[in-house]
Design an enzyme around this catalytic site. Structure first.
Site, PDB file in Angstrom:
ATOM      1  N   LYS A   9     -66.898 -30.477   2.229  1.00  0.00           N
ATOM      2  CA  LYS A   9     -65.991 -30.298   1.092  1.00  0.00           C
ATOM      3  C   LYS A   9     -66.688 -30.585  -0.247  1.00  0.00           C
ATOM      4  O   LYS A   9     -67.778 -31.163  -0.279  1.00  0.00           O
ATOM      5  CB  LYS A   9     -64.763 -31.192   1.294  1.00  0.00           C
ATOM      6  N   TYR A  49     -55.304 -23.198   3.604  1.00  0.00           N
ATOM      7  CA  TYR A  49     -54.443 -24.357   3.874  1.00  0.00           C
ATOM      8  C   TYR A  49     -52.953 -23.976   3.900  1.00  0.00           C
ATOM      9  O   TYR A  49     -52.098 -24.832   3.641  1.00  0.00           O
ATOM     10  CB  TYR A  49     -54.689 -25.443   2.825  1.00  0.00           C
ATOM     11  N   ARG A  85     -63.855 -33.201  15.555  1.00  0.00           N
ATOM     12  CA  ARG A  85     -62.783 -34.051  15.009  1.00  0.00           C
ATOM     13  C   ARG A  85     -63.141 -35.536  15.209  1.00  0.00           C
ATOM     14  O   ARG A  85     -62.946 -36.357  14.314  1.00  0.00           O
ATOM     15  CB  ARG A  85     -61.437 -33.748  15.684  1.00  0.00           C
ATOM     16  N   THR A  91     -58.306 -38.763   9.025  1.00  0.00           N
ATOM     17  CA  THR A  91     -58.152 -38.097   7.723  1.00  0.00           C
ATOM     18  C   THR A  91     -58.426 -39.053   6.574  1.00  0.00           C
ATOM     19  O   THR A  91     -59.107 -38.703   5.605  1.00  0.00           O
ATOM     20  CB  THR A  91     -56.712 -37.538   7.600  1.00  0.00           C
ATOM     21  N   ASN A 112     -62.163 -36.332   1.463  1.00  0.00           N
ATOM     22  CA  ASN A 112     -62.619 -36.941   2.711  1.00  0.00           C
ATOM     23  C   ASN A 112     -63.815 -36.218   3.341  1.00  0.00           C
ATOM     24  O   ASN A 112     -63.993 -36.232   4.549  1.00  0.00           O
ATOM     25  CB  ASN A 112     -61.442 -37.083   3.686  1.00  0.00           C
ATOM     26  N   HIS A 115     -63.982 -30.970   6.730  1.00  0.00           N
ATOM     27  CA  HIS A 115     -62.830 -30.365   7.414  1.00  0.00           C
ATOM     28  C   HIS A 115     -63.233 -29.992   8.824  1.00  0.00           C
ATOM     29  O   HIS A 115     -64.391 -29.623   9.054  1.00  0.00           O
ATOM     30  CB  HIS A 115     -62.374 -29.094   6.682  1.00  0.00           C
ATOM     31  N   GLU A 126     -59.599 -19.735  11.387  1.00  0.00           N
ATOM     32  CA  GLU A 126     -60.448 -20.232  10.298  1.00  0.00           C
ATOM     33  C   GLU A 126     -61.844 -19.596  10.331  1.00  0.00           C
ATOM     34  O   GLU A 126     -62.402 -19.266   9.284  1.00  0.00           O
ATOM     35  CB  GLU A 126     -60.524 -21.756  10.364  1.00  0.00           C
TER      36      GLU A 126
END
Ligand code: ATP
Ligand code: MG
Length: 138
Positions: A9, A49, A85, A91, A112, A115, A126
């Site tokens: 990000k 999103y 993940r 998160t 954060n 993604h 995605e």
């Protein structure tokens, strides 16, 4: 082998953390089969999103994700969606486990650092939202 979609990000790209994050991804057994640096438009970020469109943080999230370039990735390994993940952590970086990417590099619940797709259907959506078949090289 499973594929997942990841983003480094804007906050992490801006702080020159991409190299460290990419090295960690490879060390953890993922193959980077697609990679490109892009600068999302407002429309593109809203589309990506869209599941969060009704959430109170949505306008801020879109502003953040369009605040600078990001590095988009297609990652492959066994159980890639869950493994990525797990490697990212929770998160909220404050709640993320020690050693996870968000714990190490995240700033707050919004900024954060990374993604990751949360399920096979979202990974498929995605990946195809960002990459065409000619840009993915297993
Ligand atoms: P991502 O989808 O980016 O991998 P995630 O699945 O852990 O993250 P989501 O609930 O899908 O979390 O939220 C998407 C993103 O929206 C978060 O990564 C974060 O940048 C932002 N976000 C989530 N919750 C909040 C919140 N309460 N306040 C501000 N921003 C938030
Ligand atoms: Mg999510």
């Amino acid at each position: 082998m499973e594929k997942t979609f990841a983003i480094i990000k804007p906050d992490a790209v801006e702080r020159n953390l991409a190299g460290k994050i990419l090295a960690r991804i490879e060390e953890e057994g993922f193959k980077i089969i697609g990679i490109k640096k892009i600068f999302l438009s407002k429309n593109e970020a809203e589309g990506f999103y869209h599941v969060h469109a009704e959430r109170p943080f949505f306008p801020d999230l879109v502003a953040y994700m369009t605040s600078g370039p990001v590095i988009s990735l297609v990652l492959e390994r066994e159980n890639a969606i869950k493994k990525w993940r797990d490697l990212m952590g929770a998160t909220n970086p404050e709640e993320a486990a020690e050693g996870t990417i968000r714990k190490l590099y995240g700033t707050n619940i919004e900024k954060n650092a990374t993604h990751g797709s949360d399920a096979p259907e979202t990974a498929k959506f995605e990946i195809s939202y960002f990459f065409n078949a000619l840009e993915i090289h297993p």
